[in-house]
Scaffold this motif. Structure first.
Motif, PDB file in Angstrom:
ATOM      1  N   ASN A 140      -1.723   1.359   4.856  1.00 55.03           N
ATOM      2  CA  ASN A 140      -1.253   0.873   3.562  1.00 55.03           C
ATOM      3  C   ASN A 140      -1.860   1.619   2.381  1.00 55.03           C
ATOM      4  N   TYR A 189      -4.839  -0.742  -4.526  1.00 50.59           N
ATOM      5  CA  TYR A 189      -3.601  -0.042  -4.200  1.00 50.59           C
ATOM      6  C   TYR A 189      -2.760  -0.127  -5.457  1.00 50.59           C
ATOM      7  N   TYR A 224      -2.733  -3.350  -7.527  1.00 52.68           N
ATOM      8  CA  TYR A 224      -3.467  -4.434  -6.874  1.00 52.68           C
ATOM      9  C   TYR A 224      -4.932  -4.058  -6.758  1.00 52.68           C
ATOM     10  N   MET A 227      -0.202  -7.182  -1.611  1.00 53.19           N
ATOM     11  CA  MET A 227       0.936  -6.288  -1.416  1.00 53.19           C
ATOM     12  C   MET A 227       2.060  -7.003  -0.680  1.00 53.19           C
ATOM     13  N   GLN A 228       1.705  -7.765   0.350  1.00 58.50           N
ATOM     14  CA  GLN A 228       2.716  -8.493   1.118  1.00 58.50           C
ATOM     15  C   GLN A 228       3.383  -9.575   0.269  1.00 58.50           C
ATOM     16  N   HIS A 247       3.879  -9.431  -2.886  1.00 60.66           N
ATOM     17  CA  HIS A 247       4.797  -8.725  -3.787  1.00 60.66           C
ATOM     18  C   HIS A 247       6.082  -8.351  -3.058  1.00 60.66           C
ATOM     19  N   LYS A 248       5.965  -7.898  -1.802  1.00 56.40           N
ATOM     20  CA  LYS A 248       7.140  -7.554  -1.013  1.00 56.40           C
ATOM     21  C   LYS A 248       8.040  -8.769  -0.813  1.00 56.40           C
TER      22      LYS A 248
END
Length: 93
Positions: A48, A64, A67, A85-86, A88-89
């Motif tokens: 990632n 990232y 984030y 991140m997840q 946001h996805k």
């Protein structure tokens, strides 16, 4: 989930849910997988492209792009960035 207030068990569980589904593959995976183990966390960090940044004499930050999370445990910080991140996805779906 409020990651800042989540304990290690909750962070581990959330990452396991993403990696293995809500019904984890086997009981041995449930017991053995741990983000505090670099062998478990590092593949997620690399895949990632999560950066762990050494600052001011400690390892507080993982990031990232947008984030960023700071924690004394760099692997915990990286897993929280992964969860952000997840999230946001999921919101983009």
């Amino acid at each position: 989930m409020n990651y800042e207030k989540a304990g290690d068990f909750e962070i581990n569980s959330a990452v396991k849910d993403i990696l293995f589904g809500e019904h984890w593959i086997t009981e041995s995976v449930l017991c053995k997988w741990d983000f505090n183990n670099p062998a478990d966390a590092w593949p997620i960090i690399v895949e990632n492209k999560i950066n762990i940044d050494f600052q001011y004499g400690s390892w507080p930050t993982a990031e990232y792009s947008e984030y960023i999370y700071t924690d004394e445990n760099p692997l915990r910080a990286a897993m929280i960035v992964f969860l952000m991140m997840q999230d946001h996805k999921e919101m983009d779906k």
